[in-house]
Design an enzyme around this catalytic site. Structure first.
Site, PDB file in Angstrom:
ATOM      1  N   ARG A 167       0.825  -1.228   0.000  1.00 16.48           N
ATOM      2  CA  ARG A 167       0.000   0.000   0.000  1.00 16.48           C
ATOM      3  C   ARG A 167       0.856   1.276   0.000  1.00 16.48           C
ATOM      4  O   ARG A 167       0.467   2.280   0.593  1.00 16.48           O
ATOM      5  CB  ARG A 167      -0.945   0.057   1.207  1.00 16.48           C
ATOM      6  CG  ARG A 167      -1.997  -1.019   1.250  1.00 16.48           C
ATOM      7  CD  ARG A 167      -3.006  -0.905   0.111  1.00 16.48           C
ATOM      8  NE  ARG A 167      -4.172  -1.727   0.380  1.00 16.48           N
ATOM      9  CZ  ARG A 167      -4.240  -3.030   0.122  1.00 16.48           C
ATOM     10  NH1 ARG A 167      -3.216  -3.655  -0.432  1.00 16.48           N
ATOM     11  NH2 ARG A 167      -5.349  -3.691   0.396  1.00 16.48           N
ATOM     12  N   SER A 239     -10.821  -0.684   3.551  1.00 15.86           N
ATOM     13  CA  SER A 239     -10.012  -0.774   4.783  1.00 15.86           C
ATOM     14  C   SER A 239      -9.594   0.624   5.197  1.00 15.86           C
ATOM     15  O   SER A 239      -9.015   1.361   4.401  1.00 15.86           O
ATOM     16  CB  SER A 239      -8.743  -1.588   4.535  1.00 15.86           C
ATOM     17  OG  SER A 239      -9.045  -2.886   4.114  1.00 15.86           O
ATOM     18  N   GLU A 335      -4.861   3.803   6.170  1.00 14.33           N
ATOM     19  CA  GLU A 335      -4.596   3.572   4.743  1.00 14.33           C
ATOM     20  C   GLU A 335      -5.226   4.712   3.947  1.00 14.33           C
ATOM     21  O   GLU A 335      -4.740   5.116   2.896  1.00 14.33           O
ATOM     22  CB  GLU A 335      -5.211   2.237   4.305  1.00 14.33           C
ATOM     23  CG  GLU A 335      -4.986   1.983   2.834  1.00 14.33           C
ATOM     24  CD  GLU A 335      -5.802   0.848   2.262  1.00 14.33           C
ATOM     25  OE1 GLU A 335      -6.349   1.036   1.167  1.00 14.33           O
ATOM     26  OE2 GLU A 335      -5.887  -0.212   2.911  1.00 14.33           O
TER      27      GLU A 335
HETATM   28  N1  EPU Z   1     -10.367 -10.373  10.805  1.00 17.67           N
HETATM   29  C1  EPU Z   1     -11.058 -10.450  11.999  1.00 17.67           C
HETATM   30  N2  EPU Z   1     -12.110  -9.621  12.203  1.00 17.67           N
HETATM   31  C2  EPU Z   1     -12.513  -8.724  11.272  1.00 17.67           C
HETATM   32  C3  EPU Z   1     -11.797  -8.628  10.049  1.00 17.67           C
HETATM   33  C4  EPU Z   1     -10.719  -9.473   9.835  1.00 17.67           C
HETATM   34  O1  EPU Z   1     -10.740 -11.243  12.868  1.00 17.67           O
HETATM   35  O2  EPU Z   1     -13.479  -8.017  11.540  1.00 17.67           O
HETATM   36  C5  EPU Z   1      -9.205 -11.277  10.587  1.00 17.67           C
HETATM   37  C6  EPU Z   1      -9.591 -12.672  10.201  1.00 17.67           C
HETATM   38  O3  EPU Z   1      -8.700 -13.534  10.854  1.00 17.67           O
HETATM   39  C7  EPU Z   1      -9.309 -12.757   8.714  1.00 17.67           C
HETATM   40  C8  EPU Z   1      -8.125 -11.817   8.597  1.00 17.67           C
HETATM   41  O4  EPU Z   1      -8.379 -10.799   9.573  1.00 17.67           O
HETATM   42  O5  EPU Z   1      -9.021 -14.047   8.331  1.00 17.67           O
HETATM   43  C9  EPU Z   1      -7.980 -11.183   7.239  1.00 17.67           C
HETATM   44  O6  EPU Z   1      -9.204 -10.550   6.887  1.00 17.67           O
HETATM   45  P1  EPU Z   1      -9.557 -10.254   5.359  1.00 17.67           P
HETATM   46  O7  EPU Z   1      -9.279 -11.453   4.503  1.00 17.67           O
HETATM   47  O8  EPU Z   1     -10.920  -9.650   5.293  1.00 17.67           O
HETATM   48  O9  EPU Z   1      -8.461  -9.203   4.932  1.00 17.67           O
HETATM   49  P2  EPU Z   1      -7.892  -7.897   5.626  1.00 17.67           P
HETATM   50  O10 EPU Z   1      -6.475  -8.162   5.996  1.00 17.67           O
HETATM   51  O11 EPU Z   1      -8.783  -7.391   6.700  1.00 17.67           O
HETATM   52  C10 EPU Z   1      -6.900  -7.019   3.385  1.00 17.67           C
HETATM   53  C11 EPU Z   1      -6.923  -5.747   2.584  1.00 17.67           C
HETATM   54  C12 EPU Z   1      -8.221  -5.626   1.810  1.00 17.67           C
HETATM   55  C13 EPU Z   1      -8.339  -6.821   0.879  1.00 17.67           C
HETATM   56  C14 EPU Z   1      -8.284  -8.116   1.713  1.00 17.67           C
HETATM   57  C15 EPU Z   1      -8.241  -9.339   0.845  1.00 17.67           C
HETATM   58  C16 EPU Z   1      -5.512  -4.182   3.777  1.00 17.67           C
HETATM   59  C17 EPU Z   1      -5.447  -2.928   4.590  1.00 17.67           C
HETATM   60  N3  EPU Z   1      -6.738  -4.605   3.442  1.00 17.67           N
HETATM   61  O12 EPU Z   1      -7.926  -6.899   4.365  1.00 17.67           O
HETATM   62  O13 EPU Z   1      -8.133  -4.448   1.017  1.00 17.67           O
HETATM   63  O14 EPU Z   1      -9.545  -6.783   0.143  1.00 17.67           O
HETATM   64  O15 EPU Z   1      -7.078  -8.124   2.522  1.00 17.67           O
HETATM   65  O16 EPU Z   1      -6.995  -9.445   0.239  1.00 17.67           O
HETATM   66  O17 EPU Z   1      -4.466  -4.739   3.453  1.00 17.67           O
HETATM   67  C18 EPU Z   1      -8.636  -2.121   1.003  1.00 17.67           C
HETATM   68  O18 EPU Z   1      -7.420  -1.942   0.931  1.00 17.67           O
HETATM   69  O19 EPU Z   1      -9.459  -1.167   1.039  1.00 17.67           O
HETATM   70  C19 EPU Z   1      -9.131  -3.493   1.084  1.00 17.67           C
HETATM   71  C20 EPU Z   1     -10.420  -3.775   1.220  1.00 17.67           C
END
Ligand code: EPU
Length: 339
Positions: A167, A239, A335
Protein backbone atom coordinates in the site's frame (compact mmCIF):
# COMPACT_ATOMS: atom_id res chain seq x y z
CA UNK A 1 -11.52 21.88 -23.03
CA UNK A 2 -10.82 22.19 -19.31
CA UNK A 3 -13.92 21.61 -17.26
CA UNK A 4 -13.81 24.13 -14.37
CA UNK A 5 -16.37 24.39 -11.54
CA UNK A 6 -16.07 27.03 -8.83
CA UNK A 7 -17.23 26.40 -5.21
CA UNK A 8 -18.08 22.79 -5.95
CA UNK A 9 -19.41 19.99 -3.71
CA UNK A 10 -17.21 16.87 -3.60
CA UNK A 11 -20.12 14.72 -2.41
CA UNK A 12 -20.21 12.76 -5.67
CA UNK A 13 -16.40 12.38 -5.69
CA UNK A 14 -15.69 10.53 -2.44
CA UNK A 15 -17.03 7.10 -1.53
CA UNK A 16 -17.33 8.07 2.15
CA UNK A 17 -20.16 10.35 1.02
CA UNK A 18 -18.81 13.44 2.81
CA UNK A 19 -20.31 16.73 1.71
CA UNK A 20 -17.15 18.86 1.64
CA UNK A 21 -16.59 21.63 -0.89
CA UNK A 22 -13.64 22.78 -2.96
CA UNK A 23 -12.93 26.31 -4.18
CA UNK A 24 -12.37 24.91 -7.68
CA UNK A 25 -12.82 21.52 -9.32
CA UNK A 26 -11.04 20.88 -12.60
CA UNK A 27 -11.37 17.90 -14.91
CA UNK A 28 -8.94 17.41 -17.79
CA UNK A 29 -9.00 14.92 -20.66
CA UNK A 30 -5.47 15.12 -22.00
CA UNK A 31 -1.89 15.87 -21.07
CA UNK A 32 -2.20 19.26 -22.81
CA UNK A 33 -5.19 20.15 -20.63
CA UNK A 34 -3.37 19.13 -17.45
CA UNK A 35 -0.46 21.35 -18.55
CA UNK A 36 -2.93 24.19 -18.99
CA UNK A 37 -4.29 23.60 -15.46
CA UNK A 38 -0.71 23.55 -14.09
CA UNK A 39 -0.04 26.89 -15.81
CA UNK A 40 -3.25 28.41 -14.42
CA UNK A 41 -2.30 27.24 -10.92
CA UNK A 42 1.17 28.79 -11.24
CA UNK A 43 -0.30 32.08 -12.48
CA UNK A 44 -3.00 32.20 -9.80
CA UNK A 45 -5.88 31.80 -12.29
CA UNK A 46 -6.86 28.73 -10.26
CA UNK A 47 -6.69 28.74 -6.44
CA UNK A 48 -3.83 26.89 -4.69
CA UNK A 49 -3.00 24.45 -3.22
CA UNK A 50 -3.97 21.69 -5.61
CA UNK A 51 -5.01 18.18 -4.75
CA UNK A 52 -5.43 15.33 -7.21
CA UNK A 53 -8.15 12.75 -6.69
CA UNK A 54 -9.18 9.60 -8.54
CA UNK A 55 -12.49 7.95 -7.70
CA UNK A 56 -12.23 9.34 -4.15
CA UNK A 57 -12.38 5.80 -2.79
CA UNK A 58 -9.44 6.19 -0.44
CA UNK A 59 -10.14 9.65 0.84
CA UNK A 60 -11.58 11.18 4.02
CA UNK A 61 -12.40 14.88 3.73
CA UNK A 62 -12.46 16.50 7.17
CA UNK A 63 -12.84 20.07 5.89
CA UNK A 64 -13.47 22.06 2.74
CA UNK A 65 -10.55 22.26 0.27
CA UNK A 66 -9.39 25.86 -0.10
CA UNK A 67 -7.68 25.35 -3.48
CA UNK A 68 -8.19 23.31 -6.64
CA UNK A 69 -9.13 19.64 -6.87
CA UNK A 70 -7.92 17.99 -10.08
CA UNK A 71 -9.50 14.92 -11.62
CA UNK A 72 -8.36 12.97 -14.67
CA UNK A 73 -10.72 12.07 -17.48
CA UNK A 74 -7.92 10.58 -19.56
CA UNK A 75 -9.42 7.34 -20.83
CA UNK A 76 -8.46 4.68 -23.34
CA UNK A 77 -6.69 1.34 -23.29
CA UNK A 78 -4.14 0.81 -26.03
CA UNK A 79 -2.35 -2.45 -26.73
CA UNK A 80 1.30 -1.53 -27.14
CA UNK A 81 2.76 -4.97 -27.86
CA UNK A 82 1.79 -8.60 -27.80
CA UNK A 83 3.62 -11.91 -28.12
CA UNK A 84 2.59 -15.48 -27.32
CA UNK A 85 3.23 -15.02 -23.59
CA UNK A 86 1.98 -11.57 -22.73
CA UNK A 87 0.33 -8.38 -23.79
CA UNK A 88 1.38 -4.84 -22.84
CA UNK A 89 -1.41 -2.33 -22.55
CA UNK A 90 -1.34 1.39 -21.78
CA UNK A 91 -4.32 2.54 -19.73
CA UNK A 92 -5.42 6.13 -19.13
CA UNK A 93 -5.35 7.32 -15.52
CA UNK A 94 -9.08 8.13 -15.57
CA UNK A 95 -10.19 4.64 -16.62
CA UNK A 96 -12.35 3.07 -13.91
CA UNK A 97 -10.17 0.30 -12.48
CA UNK A 98 -12.83 -2.38 -12.50
CA UNK A 99 -13.72 -1.63 -16.15
CA UNK A 100 -10.11 -2.43 -16.99
CA UNK A 101 -10.23 -5.67 -14.96
CA UNK A 102 -13.43 -6.65 -16.79
CA UNK A 103 -11.74 -5.97 -20.13
CA UNK A 104 -8.78 -8.18 -19.12
CA UNK A 105 -11.07 -11.04 -18.13
CA UNK A 106 -13.14 -10.65 -21.31
CA UNK A 107 -10.01 -10.84 -23.49
CA UNK A 108 -8.41 -13.72 -21.61
CA UNK A 109 -5.58 -11.66 -20.12
CA UNK A 110 -4.28 -13.08 -16.83
CA UNK A 111 -3.17 -11.14 -13.74
CA UNK A 112 -5.76 -8.54 -12.76
CA UNK A 113 -8.71 -10.83 -11.90
CA UNK A 114 -7.97 -10.99 -8.14
CA UNK A 115 -8.21 -7.19 -8.09
CA UNK A 116 -11.85 -7.30 -9.25
CA UNK A 117 -14.41 -4.88 -7.82
CA UNK A 118 -11.89 -2.55 -6.15
CA UNK A 119 -13.42 0.92 -6.42
CA UNK A 120 -11.43 3.76 -7.94
CA UNK A 121 -9.51 4.65 -11.07
CA UNK A 122 -6.34 3.40 -12.72
CA UNK A 123 -4.10 6.38 -11.88
CA UNK A 124 -4.93 6.12 -8.18
CA UNK A 125 -4.50 2.32 -8.30
CA UNK A 126 -0.87 2.91 -9.32
CA UNK A 127 -0.36 5.57 -6.63
CA UNK A 128 -1.87 3.45 -3.87
CA UNK A 129 -0.54 0.06 -5.03
CA UNK A 130 -3.97 -1.48 -4.51
CA UNK A 131 -3.97 -5.10 -3.46
CA UNK A 132 -6.33 -7.95 -2.68
CA UNK A 133 -6.37 -11.75 -2.52
CA UNK A 134 -2.61 -12.16 -2.83
CA UNK A 135 -2.04 -9.76 -5.74
CA UNK A 136 -0.79 -6.19 -5.76
CA UNK A 137 -1.15 -3.97 -8.79
CA UNK A 138 2.62 -3.35 -8.81
CA UNK A 139 2.98 -6.99 -9.93
CA UNK A 140 1.33 -6.00 -13.23
CA UNK A 141 2.87 -2.56 -13.77
CA UNK A 142 5.78 -2.03 -16.18
CA UNK A 143 5.89 1.76 -16.02
CA UNK A 144 3.96 4.81 -14.87
CA UNK A 145 3.82 7.86 -17.11
CA UNK A 146 3.46 11.13 -15.18
CA UNK A 147 3.47 14.87 -15.57
CA UNK A 148 5.80 16.75 -13.24
CA UNK A 149 3.55 19.63 -12.13
CA UNK A 150 6.58 21.69 -11.06
CA UNK A 151 8.44 21.63 -14.38
CA UNK A 152 5.63 20.75 -16.82
CA UNK A 153 7.81 17.89 -18.12
CA UNK A 154 6.61 14.37 -18.74
CA UNK A 155 8.44 11.75 -16.67
CA UNK A 156 8.17 7.99 -17.05
CA UNK A 157 8.96 5.83 -14.00
CA UNK A 158 9.80 2.14 -14.53
CA UNK A 159 7.99 0.10 -11.84
CA UNK A 160 11.32 -0.53 -10.07
CA UNK A 161 11.69 3.24 -9.53
CA UNK A 162 8.21 3.80 -8.07
CA UNK A 163 9.15 2.77 -4.51
CA UNK A 164 6.41 0.16 -4.40
CA UNK A 165 5.65 -1.71 -1.17
CA UNK A 166 2.54 -2.79 0.73
CA UNK A 167 0.00 0.00 0.00
CA UNK A 168 2.80 2.44 -0.71
CA UNK A 169 4.64 4.16 -3.57
CA UNK A 170 6.81 7.24 -3.97
CA UNK A 171 3.77 8.99 -5.53
CA UNK A 172 1.70 8.35 -2.41
CA UNK A 173 4.51 9.25 -0.01
CA UNK A 174 5.09 12.61 -1.71
CA UNK A 175 1.54 13.44 -0.63
CA UNK A 176 0.39 13.44 -4.27
CA UNK A 177 2.00 16.81 -4.64
CA UNK A 178 4.30 16.74 -7.63
CA UNK A 179 3.86 13.91 -10.15
CA UNK A 180 0.41 13.36 -11.60
CA UNK A 181 -0.18 10.02 -13.31
CA UNK A 182 -1.18 10.27 -16.98
CA UNK A 183 -1.21 6.58 -17.87
CA UNK A 184 -0.01 3.21 -16.65
CA UNK A 185 1.63 0.49 -18.77
CA UNK A 186 0.58 -3.00 -17.66
CA UNK A 187 1.78 -6.47 -18.62
CA UNK A 188 -0.83 -9.23 -18.52
CA UNK A 189 -0.21 -12.92 -19.20
CA UNK A 190 -1.74 -14.81 -22.11
CA UNK A 191 -0.98 -18.27 -20.72
CA UNK A 192 -3.38 -19.58 -18.08
CA UNK A 193 -1.97 -18.78 -14.65
CA UNK A 194 -4.26 -18.19 -11.70
CA UNK A 195 -3.32 -16.96 -8.25
CA UNK A 196 -5.51 -18.91 -5.84
CA UNK A 197 -3.24 -18.96 -2.78
CA UNK A 198 -5.36 -16.64 -0.62
CA UNK A 199 -7.38 -18.70 1.86
CA UNK A 200 -10.77 -17.02 1.38
CA UNK A 201 -10.44 -17.46 -2.39
CA UNK A 202 -9.20 -21.05 -2.39
CA UNK A 203 -11.95 -22.03 0.08
CA UNK A 204 -14.65 -20.44 -2.07
CA UNK A 205 -13.34 -22.26 -5.16
CA UNK A 206 -12.58 -25.61 -3.54
CA UNK A 207 -13.94 -28.62 -5.36
CA UNK A 208 -14.23 -26.70 -8.66
CA UNK A 209 -12.45 -27.95 -11.80
CA UNK A 210 -11.33 -26.03 -14.87
CA UNK A 211 -11.44 -22.72 -13.07
CA UNK A 212 -11.56 -19.81 -15.51
CA UNK A 213 -10.65 -16.15 -15.25
CA UNK A 214 -14.36 -15.37 -15.14
CA UNK A 215 -14.84 -17.82 -12.22
CA UNK A 216 -12.09 -16.06 -10.25
CA UNK A 217 -13.56 -12.64 -10.98
CA UNK A 218 -17.04 -13.72 -9.89
CA UNK A 219 -15.68 -15.42 -6.74
CA UNK A 220 -13.67 -12.36 -5.74
CA UNK A 221 -16.77 -10.24 -6.25
CA UNK A 222 -18.87 -12.47 -4.04
CA UNK A 223 -16.22 -12.80 -1.29
CA UNK A 224 -15.82 -9.02 -1.30
CA UNK A 225 -19.54 -8.36 -1.17
CA UNK A 226 -19.90 -10.74 1.79
CA UNK A 227 -17.40 -8.66 3.81
CA UNK A 228 -17.31 -5.15 2.42
CA UNK A 229 -20.10 -2.60 2.09
CA UNK A 230 -21.42 -1.79 -1.38
CA UNK A 231 -20.10 1.73 -2.04
CA UNK A 232 -23.34 2.64 -3.84
CA UNK A 233 -25.29 1.96 -0.60
CA UNK A 234 -22.95 2.64 2.34
CA UNK A 235 -20.28 5.32 2.52
CA UNK A 236 -16.82 3.92 3.28
CA UNK A 237 -13.31 3.81 1.88
CA UNK A 238 -12.71 0.06 2.25
CA UNK A 239 -10.01 -0.77 4.78
CA UNK A 240 -9.47 2.31 6.89
CA UNK A 241 -6.10 1.20 8.29
CA UNK A 242 -3.25 -0.84 6.85
CA UNK A 243 -2.43 -4.15 8.47
CA UNK A 244 0.38 -3.36 10.93
CA UNK A 245 3.81 -4.86 10.38
CA UNK A 246 5.68 -5.48 13.67
CA UNK A 247 9.10 -6.91 14.60
CA UNK A 248 9.04 -10.66 15.19
CA UNK A 249 9.91 -10.16 18.89
CA UNK A 250 6.79 -8.00 19.33
CA UNK A 251 4.67 -10.59 17.52
CA UNK A 252 6.00 -13.42 19.75
CA UNK A 253 5.16 -11.40 22.84
CA UNK A 254 1.59 -10.89 21.55
CA UNK A 255 1.23 -14.52 20.52
CA UNK A 256 2.09 -15.70 24.05
CA UNK A 257 -0.89 -13.75 25.34
CA UNK A 258 -3.25 -14.28 22.36
CA UNK A 259 -2.29 -17.63 20.77
CA UNK A 260 -4.97 -17.27 18.05
CA UNK A 261 -3.66 -13.94 16.75
CA UNK A 262 -3.75 -14.05 12.91
CA UNK A 263 -0.37 -13.34 11.34
CA UNK A 264 1.30 -13.35 7.95
CA UNK A 265 4.90 -13.24 6.76
CA UNK A 266 6.36 -9.79 6.06
CA UNK A 267 9.70 -8.66 4.61
CA UNK A 268 12.67 -8.50 7.00
CA UNK A 269 12.37 -10.13 10.41
CA UNK A 270 8.80 -8.84 10.70
CA UNK A 271 5.26 -10.17 10.92
CA UNK A 272 2.07 -8.66 9.50
CA UNK A 273 -0.95 -8.66 11.84
CA UNK A 274 -4.66 -8.33 10.97
CA UNK A 275 -5.87 -4.88 11.90
CA UNK A 276 -9.47 -6.16 11.60
CA UNK A 277 -8.80 -8.81 14.25
CA UNK A 278 -7.12 -6.34 16.62
CA UNK A 279 -10.05 -3.93 16.28
CA UNK A 280 -12.59 -6.70 16.77
CA UNK A 281 -10.82 -7.87 19.96
CA UNK A 282 -11.18 -4.34 21.31
CA UNK A 283 -14.94 -4.72 20.99
CA UNK A 284 -15.40 -2.16 18.21
CA UNK A 285 -17.01 -4.38 15.56
CA UNK A 286 -20.52 -3.07 14.85
CA UNK A 287 -20.15 -0.16 17.28
CA UNK A 288 -20.53 3.50 16.42
CA UNK A 289 -19.55 6.98 17.54
CA UNK A 290 -21.89 9.70 16.32
CA UNK A 291 -22.83 8.99 12.71
CA UNK A 292 -19.69 6.93 12.03
CA UNK A 293 -19.55 3.19 12.59
CA UNK A 294 -17.32 0.11 12.49
CA UNK A 295 -18.74 -2.21 9.83
CA UNK A 296 -20.33 -5.27 11.47
CA UNK A 297 -18.92 -7.75 8.91
CA UNK A 298 -15.35 -6.36 8.75
CA UNK A 299 -13.92 -4.36 11.61
CA UNK A 300 -11.21 -2.79 9.42
CA UNK A 301 -13.88 -0.84 7.54
CA UNK A 302 -15.28 2.38 8.96
CA UNK A 303 -18.61 3.51 7.53
CA UNK A 304 -20.73 6.61 7.25
CA UNK A 305 -24.03 5.69 8.94
CA UNK A 306 -25.70 8.61 7.16
CA UNK A 307 -24.79 12.28 7.02
CA UNK A 308 -21.51 11.91 8.95
CA UNK A 309 -18.91 14.64 8.67
CA UNK A 310 -15.30 13.75 7.96
CA UNK A 311 -14.41 14.84 11.50
CA UNK A 312 -16.91 12.37 12.97
CA UNK A 313 -15.28 9.54 11.03
CA UNK A 314 -11.86 10.77 12.09
CA UNK A 315 -12.95 10.84 15.75
CA UNK A 316 -14.04 7.21 15.47
CA UNK A 317 -10.73 6.31 13.81
CA UNK A 318 -8.83 7.98 16.66
CA UNK A 319 -10.87 6.11 19.29
CA UNK A 320 -10.22 2.80 17.52
CA UNK A 321 -6.49 3.51 17.23
CA UNK A 322 -6.30 4.45 20.92
CA UNK A 323 -8.01 1.18 21.94
CA UNK A 324 -5.65 -0.95 19.84
CA UNK A 325 -2.60 0.92 21.16
CA UNK A 326 -3.71 0.52 24.77
CA UNK A 327 -4.61 -3.14 24.51
CA UNK A 328 -1.91 -4.49 22.17
CA UNK A 329 0.77 -1.78 22.08
CA UNK A 330 0.38 -1.72 18.29
CA UNK A 331 0.03 1.48 16.29
CA UNK A 332 -2.53 1.41 13.47
CA UNK A 333 -1.80 3.66 10.50
CA UNK A 334 -4.58 4.96 8.26
CA UNK A 335 -4.60 3.57 4.74
CA UNK A 336 -7.08 6.26 3.85
CA UNK A 337 -5.76 9.67 2.88
CA UNK A 338 -7.17 12.03 5.56
CA UNK A 339 -7.43 15.65 4.44
N1 EPU B 1 -10.37 -10.37 10.80
C1 EPU B 1 -11.06 -10.45 12.00
N2 EPU B 1 -12.11 -9.62 12.20
C2 EPU B 1 -12.51 -8.72 11.27
C3 EPU B 1 -11.80 -8.63 10.05
C4 EPU B 1 -10.72 -9.47 9.83
O1 EPU B 1 -10.74 -11.24 12.87
O2 EPU B 1 -13.48 -8.02 11.54
C5 EPU B 1 -9.20 -11.28 10.59
C6 EPU B 1 -9.59 -12.67 10.20
O3 EPU B 1 -8.70 -13.53 10.85
C7 EPU B 1 -9.31 -12.76 8.71
C8 EPU B 1 -8.13 -11.82 8.60
O4 EPU B 1 -8.38 -10.80 9.57
O5 EPU B 1 -9.02 -14.05 8.33
C9 EPU B 1 -7.98 -11.18 7.24
O6 EPU B 1 -9.20 -10.55 6.89
P1 EPU B 1 -9.56 -10.25 5.36
O7 EPU B 1 -9.28 -11.45 4.50
O8 EPU B 1 -10.92 -9.65 5.29
O9 EPU B 1 -8.46 -9.20 4.93
P2 EPU B 1 -7.89 -7.90 5.63
O10 EPU B 1 -6.48 -8.16 6.00
O11 EPU B 1 -8.78 -7.39 6.70
C10 EPU B 1 -6.90 -7.02 3.38
C11 EPU B 1 -6.92 -5.75 2.58
C12 EPU B 1 -8.22 -5.63 1.81
C13 EPU B 1 -8.34 -6.82 0.88
C14 EPU B 1 -8.28 -8.12 1.71
C15 EPU B 1 -8.24 -9.34 0.84
C16 EPU B 1 -5.51 -4.18 3.78
C17 EPU B 1 -5.45 -2.93 4.59
N3 EPU B 1 -6.74 -4.61 3.44
O12 EPU B 1 -7.93 -6.90 4.37
O13 EPU B 1 -8.13 -4.45 1.02
O14 EPU B 1 -9.55 -6.78 0.14
O15 EPU B 1 -7.08 -8.12 2.52
O16 EPU B 1 -6.99 -9.45 0.24
O17 EPU B 1 -4.47 -4.74 3.45
C18 EPU B 1 -8.64 -2.12 1.00
O18 EPU B 1 -7.42 -1.94 0.93
O19 EPU B 1 -9.46 -1.17 1.04
C19 EPU B 1 -9.13 -3.49 1.08
C20 EPU B 1 -10.42 -3.78 1.22
Amino acid sequence: MLNIHKDYSLLGHNTFGIDARTAAFVEYSSEAELLEAARMLREGALPSPWLHIGGGSNLLLTSDWPGTVLHSRITGCETVSENEDAVEVRVGSGVVWDDFVEMCVERGWYGAENLSAIPGETGAAAVQNIGAYGVEVKDLILEVETLDMASGQKKVFPAADCGYGYRRSNFKQQGNKRFVVLSVLFRLGLRPQLNLGYKALSEALSGRDNITLRDVRETVRSVRSSKLPDPSETGSAGSFFTNPVVPRSKFEELQRQWPAIPHYPAPGDCVKLSAGWLIEQCGWKGRSLGRAGVYPKQALVLVNLGGATGSEVEALATAVRDSVRERFGVELRPEVNIL
